[in-house]
Design a protein around this motif. Structure first.
Motif, mmCIF file in Angstrom:
data_model
loop_
_atom_site.group_PDB
_atom_site.id
_atom_site.type_symbol
_atom_site.label_atom_id
_atom_site.label_comp_id
_atom_site.label_asym_id
_atom_site.label_seq_id
_atom_site.Cartn_x
_atom_site.Cartn_y
_atom_site.Cartn_z
ATOM 1 N N LYS A 572 -25.067 -25.631 -15.361
ATOM 2 C CA LYS A 572 -23.955 -26.500 -14.953
ATOM 3 C C LYS A 572 -24.121 -27.922 -15.497
ATOM 4 O O LYS A 572 -23.995 -28.920 -14.773
ATOM 5 C CB LYS A 572 -23.806 -26.516 -13.432
ATOM 6 C CG LYS A 572 -23.467 -25.160 -12.823
ATOM 7 C CD LYS A 572 -23.329 -25.248 -11.313
ATOM 8 C CE LYS A 572 -22.860 -23.918 -10.730
ATOM 9 N NZ LYS A 572 -23.733 -22.785 -11.032
ATOM 10 N N GLY A 573 -24.400 -28.007 -16.787
ATOM 11 C CA GLY A 573 -24.540 -29.296 -17.444
ATOM 12 C C GLY A 573 -23.523 -29.470 -18.552
ATOM 13 O O GLY A 573 -22.986 -28.490 -19.070
ATOM 14 N N LYS A 574 -23.229 -30.726 -18.906
ATOM 15 C CA LYS A 574 -22.278 -31.019 -19.969
ATOM 16 C C LYS A 574 -22.939 -31.901 -21.026
ATOM 17 O O LYS A 574 -23.647 -32.858 -20.712
ATOM 18 C CB LYS A 574 -21.042 -31.726 -19.401
ATOM 19 C CG LYS A 574 -20.204 -30.844 -18.478
ATOM 20 C CD LYS A 574 -18.927 -31.569 -18.044
ATOM 21 C CE LYS A 574 -18.064 -30.668 -17.173
ATOM 22 N NZ LYS A 574 -16.812 -31.353 -16.745
ATOM 23 N N ARG A 575 -22.666 -31.562 -22.301
ATOM 24 C CA ARG A 575 -23.249 -32.304 -23.415
ATOM 25 C C ARG A 575 -22.927 -33.795 -23.326
ATOM 26 O O ARG A 575 -23.797 -34.653 -23.501
ATOM 27 C CB ARG A 575 -22.713 -31.781 -24.746
ATOM 28 C CG ARG A 575 -23.179 -30.412 -25.169
ATOM 29 C CD ARG A 575 -22.442 -30.035 -26.442
ATOM 30 N NE ARG A 575 -22.763 -28.683 -26.873
ATOM 31 C CZ ARG A 575 -23.734 -28.378 -27.739
ATOM 32 N NH1 ARG A 575 -24.478 -29.344 -28.207
ATOM 33 N NH2 ARG A 575 -23.968 -27.130 -28.091
ATOM 34 N N GLU A 576 -21.627 -34.098 -23.111
ATOM 35 C CA GLU A 576 -21.184 -35.484 -23.152
ATOM 36 C C GLU A 576 -21.927 -36.337 -22.131
ATOM 37 O O GLU A 576 -22.353 -37.467 -22.423
ATOM 38 C CB GLU A 576 -19.677 -35.568 -22.901
ATOM 39 C CG GLU A 576 -18.817 -34.896 -23.974
ATOM 40 C CD GLU A 576 -18.802 -33.377 -23.850
ATOM 41 O OE1 GLU A 576 -19.264 -32.858 -22.806
ATOM 42 O OE2 GLU A 576 -18.351 -32.715 -24.803
ATOM 43 N N LEU A 577 -22.105 -35.806 -20.926
ATOM 44 C CA LEU A 577 -22.785 -36.560 -19.882
ATOM 45 C C LEU A 577 -24.269 -36.740 -20.208
ATOM 46 O O LEU A 577 -24.849 -37.811 -19.968
ATOM 47 C CB LEU A 577 -22.618 -35.856 -18.534
ATOM 48 C CG LEU A 577 -21.178 -35.774 -18.000
ATOM 49 C CD1 LEU A 577 -21.155 -35.024 -16.668
ATOM 50 C CD2 LEU A 577 -20.589 -37.167 -17.845
ATOM 51 N N LEU A 578 -24.873 -35.687 -20.770
ATOM 52 C CA LEU A 578 -26.284 -35.791 -21.149
ATOM 53 C C LEU A 578 -26.469 -36.799 -22.288
ATOM 54 O O LEU A 578 -27.436 -37.570 -22.306
ATOM 55 C CB LEU A 578 -26.831 -34.422 -21.542
ATOM 56 C CG LEU A 578 -27.063 -33.437 -20.393
ATOM 57 C CD1 LEU A 578 -27.320 -32.034 -20.922
ATOM 58 C CD2 LEU A 578 -28.233 -33.892 -19.522
ATOM 59 N N LEU A 579 -25.545 -36.795 -23.243
ATOM 60 C CA LEU A 579 -25.631 -37.751 -24.348
ATOM 61 C C LEU A 579 -25.464 -39.186 -23.853
ATOM 62 O O LEU A 579 -26.150 -40.100 -24.309
ATOM 63 C CB LEU A 579 -24.582 -37.422 -25.411
ATOM 64 C CG LEU A 579 -24.905 -36.234 -26.327
ATOM 65 C CD1 LEU A 579 -23.676 -35.810 -27.121
ATOM 66 C CD2 LEU A 579 -26.054 -36.582 -27.273
ATOM 67 N N GLU A 580 -24.540 -39.388 -22.915
ATOM 68 C CA GLU A 580 -24.353 -40.725 -22.357
ATOM 69 C C GLU A 580 -25.604 -41.181 -21.612
ATOM 70 O O GLU A 580 -26.021 -42.340 -21.732
ATOM 71 C CB GLU A 580 -23.150 -40.725 -21.410
ATOM 72 C CG GLU A 580 -21.804 -40.643 -22.122
ATOM 73 C CD GLU A 580 -20.647 -40.620 -21.135
ATOM 74 O OE1 GLU A 580 -20.895 -40.845 -19.933
ATOM 75 O OE2 GLU A 580 -19.511 -40.374 -21.579
ATOM 76 N N LYS A 581 -26.191 -40.271 -20.832
ATOM 77 C CA LYS A 581 -27.400 -40.627 -20.092
ATOM 78 C C LYS A 581 -28.557 -40.911 -21.056
ATOM 79 O O LYS A 581 -29.340 -41.853 -20.853
ATOM 80 C CB LYS A 581 -27.777 -39.489 -19.146
ATOM 81 C CG LYS A 581 -29.054 -39.713 -18.344
ATOM 82 C CD LYS A 581 -28.980 -40.937 -17.447
ATOM 83 C CE LYS A 581 -28.055 -40.696 -16.274
ATOM 84 N NZ LYS A 581 -28.117 -41.833 -15.307
ATOM 85 N N LEU A 582 -28.661 -40.115 -22.122
ATOM 86 C CA LEU A 582 -29.715 -40.334 -23.117
ATOM 87 C C LEU A 582 -29.547 -41.694 -23.779
ATOM 88 O O LEU A 582 -30.515 -42.422 -24.002
ATOM 89 C CB LEU A 582 -29.687 -39.217 -24.159
ATOM 90 C CG LEU A 582 -30.761 -39.270 -25.249
ATOM 91 C CD1 LEU A 582 -32.162 -39.213 -24.649
ATOM 92 C CD2 LEU A 582 -30.565 -38.136 -26.255
ATOM 93 N N ALA A 583 -28.296 -42.064 -24.082
ATOM 94 C CA ALA A 583 -28.037 -43.369 -24.702
ATOM 95 C C ALA A 583 -28.406 -44.501 -23.760
ATOM 96 O O ALA A 583 -28.839 -45.574 -24.195
ATOM 97 C CB ALA A 583 -26.570 -43.466 -25.108
#
Length: 609
Positions: A572-583
C-alpha cells in the motif's frame, strides 16, 4: 621567535579557572617564574604559596633553553632535583615540578598536546581527511604521545580517538612509570560508507576520550573525494599521486595524438622529447583556458583529465595549474616516464604547481623531496600555464610560450618563489600509492557491493524454491530494506511502513512467483543491469565518485517496473509519495534523474499480491 612553551599540567593546590595555563617562550626574553610581588613575574604561579616569589629563570642561549632554580623550595625535572643557581639544559617534554606541588611541561611551541590529570596527550596528524588519504593507506593520525607527568606509576588507560561517522581508534594503554611516555601510530577503523558519500567538504571534530570521558575536541575538515590539501602535511602531499591517472582515456589519447608514428610497444626516445612533444601538442592543438584556483589557499578541487580536456571535437579545455600538472603527469606516466609534481609558494596565500620529469628512469624510493638543489641537474621542468590561454583578468592574456621559454619560466619561478616540495610519482607507486580506480564512471560503494551480494544471495535462496535463479530489482529492494541503518529503511519508516512486515510481504511474493522457464544458474536480468546503469547516471550527475544507496534507491523508485508496482501495491505504497519523502530526506535528490530512463518490464504471472 617562539620555539617553546610551558603548559600548566596540574597542582596539588586549587587552580582558579582564570589562571593562565600556557606561556609561549620567546628566544630573546628572560622569563621569571614565581609569585607576583613588586618585581615583575612572567610566569605567574601565585595560586601556590609553596612557590617562591622568584622561583626560577628560563632563557635561550647558544641554541638551547636553560633553567635556573632561584627558590627556597626547589625545582625538579622529571623527578630529579636540580642544583640551585645553576643553569640546567631543558629538553622538550621535560616535566618541571616547582615547589613539590605544581607541574609544568616544556614542549615545542607548535605542539597540539593537551593536559589532563597530570598526563600530557599529544595527537599529531592531518587537519584534513580525504578519500585519497584513506585509499593511499596513509595515516589519518600520524602519532600519539602520552606522558605520565606524575611522580608515581599511572593507572592503565583506554584511549579513544574518533570523528563521528568517519573513523575511530581504540587503544589500551598500559600503566606508565613516573615521567615515562609511550608513542605509537594508532590503527584507524574507517567508515567507508560515510567516506564514499563525501561529495562536499564538511567540518567535523576529532574527539579524544580517556576511559570513555571526553577530554578534548579539535576541528578537522573532511574533504570531498576530488579535493586535496596542498601543503598541510607530507601525507596529504603524497596522496596527490592518487590523482595522476596514467590509464585515463584522455591521457592515453593525448599521448597517442602527440606521437602518431608510435604504435604498439614502440618506446618514445627520451623524457625530454616526450615532454617537448606533449607540450607542443597542448600548445598548438588545444585551446586550454587557465583558471586561477577559486578555493581556499590550502585546499583545491581537482579536475580529472576528462574535465580538463572537455571538448575533443573543438579541442577546448580548462584547468588550474595543478589540474594541468596532474594531466601532464598522467601523460608522462602513460608514456612510461617518471614525472614529478613541483609545488612553489609565490605569495603568502598563493601556491603554484609545475611539472617535471626525471631525465633517466631509475628505481627511486624517496617520494617527497624538500631540497631542490640535488634535483636540478637530473630533471626537465616546465610551467604548464604557458601553453594556456590566460584568464581574462590575467596580466599575461594569451601569452603562449615555446617549450624552451616554458622551461626557463619554470626555473625563474623556482628562483623567485619558495620551493615547498617535489612529489616523485614513480617513487610513490613503489610505495603502493596507486592511482584512484577511475573506470570512466563512478564506482560501486562498499555499501552497494554488500547489498548487491545480498540481492544475489536472496535470488539464490528463492531460486531453490521457484527454480528461477535470476536476480531482479525486487531482490535489490528487498536487500536494501534488510540492510540496517540504511536510507531505504529510514525512508520506509518515515513514510509510515512497518519494515519487517514489508520484508515479509516481499519475500513471500517473490517465493510465489510462477515462471514459464527454469534457470538453474544464477544470473542477472537485463533490467537488473539497467538498474545499475540508471544509478550510475545519478551518481555521475552530481559528480560522485561512487554509486551510493540513494542513487540506487532513486533508480528503483523511478523505474517503470511491474514487479516494483506490485510490491508497492502489496504494501500500500505510492511512488510519488516515496519520491517526495526521499527528496525531503536528501534535498539534492530533488534535482536528480529527470531524464527518461529505460523501461523495466517483467513478465510476472502471479505473486506479490
Amino acid at each position: 621567535m617562539s620555539t617553546a612553551k610551558l603548559i600548566l599540567l596540574g597542582s596539588k593546590k586549587v587552580i582558579d579557572k582564570s589562571q593562565v595555563r600556557t606561556w609561549f617562550l620567546d628566544e630573546n626574553h628572560l622569563y621569571k617564574a614565581g609569585r607576583k610581588n613588586a618585581e615583575s613575574v612572567d610566569i605567574d604561579l601565585s595560586f601556590d604559596n609553596a612557590i617562591s616569589r622568584h622561583h626560577a629563570e628560563i632563557w635561550f642561549e647558544n641554541g638551547s633553553w636553560l633553567i635556573k632554580d632561584t627558590s627556597a623550595f626547589g625545582t625538579r625535572i622529571n623527578g630529579l632535583e636540580i642544583p640551585k643557581d645553576t643553569a640546567y639544559r631543558l629538553h622538550y617534554y621535560h616535566a618541571l615540578v616547582l615547589g613539590n606541588r605544581t607541574t609544568l611541561l616544556f614542549v615545542p611551541s607548535d605542539s597540539p598536546g593537551i593536559a589532563w590529570n597530570n598526563f600530557f596527550i599529544e595527537v599529531t596528524g592531518s587537519k584534513f581527511f580525504s578519500y585519497a588519504l584513506y585509499y593511499s593507506k596513509l595515516p589519518v593520525i600520524e602519532k600519539v604521545k602520552i606522558i605520565n607527568c606524575r611522580d608515581s606509576m599511572s593507572e592503565p588507560l583506554t584511549l579513544c580517538l574518533r570523528s563521528l561517522n568517519y573513523f575511530r581508534s581504540i587503544k589500551e594503554i598500559e600503566a606508565l612509570p613516573a615521567y615515562h611516555s609511550t608513542e605509537f601510530t594508532p590503527e584507524i577503523t574507517v567508515n567507508t560508507f560515510s567516506l564514499e558519500k563525501q561529495i562536499n567538504r564538511t567540518k567535523s571534530t576529532l574527539e579524544i576520550l580517556i576511559n570513555n570521558n571526553l577530554i578534548h575536541m579539535q576541528d578537522i575538515t573532511m574533504l570531498a573525494w576530488n579535493e586535496c590539501s596542498l601543503v598541510e602535511n607530507p601525507y596529504n602531499q603524497t596522496a596527490l599521486a592518487t590523482f595522476v591517472l596514467p590509464m585515463h582515456p584522455s591521457a592515453a589519447m593525448a599521448v597517442k595524438d602527440s606521437f602518431p608514428e608510435k604504435t604498439g610497444n614502440h618506446q618514445i626516445a627520451n623524457a625530454k622529447k616526450c615532454m617537448k612533444e606533449l607540450y607542443k601538442y597542448f600548445n598548438e592543438t588545444w585551446k586550454i583556458r587557465y583558471l586561477p584556483p577559486v578555493a581556499e589557499s590550502r585546499i583545491q578541487t581537482l579536475r580529472l583529465p576528462e574535465q580538463v580536456l572537455l571538448d575533443w571535437e573543438h579541442k577546448e579545455g580548462q584547468g588550474t595549474c595543478l589540474d594541468l600538472v596532474l594531466l601532464f603527469a598522467a601523460c608522462l606516466e602513460h608514456a612510461k616516464f617518471q614525472p614529478l609534481l613541483f609545488m612553489v609558494r609565490v605569495s603568502s596565500h598563493l601556491y603554484h604547481a609545475m611539472i617535471a620529469c626525471w631525465k633517466d628512469n631509475h628505481v627511486r624510493f624517496k617520494v617527497l623531496h624538500k631540497d631542490i638543489e640535488p634535483l636540478l641537474d637530473e630533471i626537465i621542468i616546465l610551467d604548464p600555464i604557458t601553453f594556456t590561454q590566460q584568464s581574462p583578468d590575467s596580466e599575461k592574456k594569451n601569452n603562449k610560450l615555446s617549450f624552451d621559454q616554458s622551461c626557463a619560466e619554470a626555473m625563474q619561478c623556482l628562483k623567485q618563489g619558495k620551493f615547498l616540495f617535489a612529489l616523485d610519482i614513480a617513487a610513490a607507486r613503489k610505495c603502493d600509492i596507486v592511482p584512484l580506480p577511475y573506470r570512466g564512471h563512478a564506482l560501486l560503494s562498499e555499501f552497494i557491493k554488500e547489498v548487491d551480494a545480498a540481492a544475489k544471495q536472496l535470488a539464490e535462496e528463492t531460486g531453490n524454491i521457484t527454480g528461477y535463479k535470476v536476480y531482479m530489482p525486487v531482490h535489490m529492494l528487498l536487500a536494501l530494506l534488510m540492510k540496517e541503518d540504511g536510507i531505504t529503511r529510514l525512508l520506509f519508516k518515515e513514510s509510515g511502513f512497518d519494515i519487517e512486515e514489508c520484508i515479509s510481504i516481499i519475500k513471500s511474493g517473490i517465493e510465489t512467483i510462477k515462471h514459464g522457464n527454469i534457470v538453474k544458474e544464477l544470473m542477472p536480468s537485463q533490467h537488473y543491469e539497467e538498474l545499475f546503469y540508471a544509478a550510475l547516471k545519478y551518481a555521475q550527475s552530481e559528480n560522485s565518485l561512487f554509486v551510493l544507496e540513494e542513487h540506487m534507491l532513486l533508480a528503483l523508485l523511478k523505474c517503470e517496473s511491474r514487479s516494483i508496482d506490485k510490491v508497492l501495491q502489496a504494501i500500500k505504497g505510492k511512488r510519488e509519495l516515496l519520491l517526495e519523502k526521499l527528496a525531503s530526506l536528501i534535498p539534492s535528490l530533488a534535482l536528480r534523474g529527470r531524464e527518461h530512463l529505460s523501461t523495466f518490464c517483467y513478465e510476472i504471472t502471479s505473486g506479490l499480491q
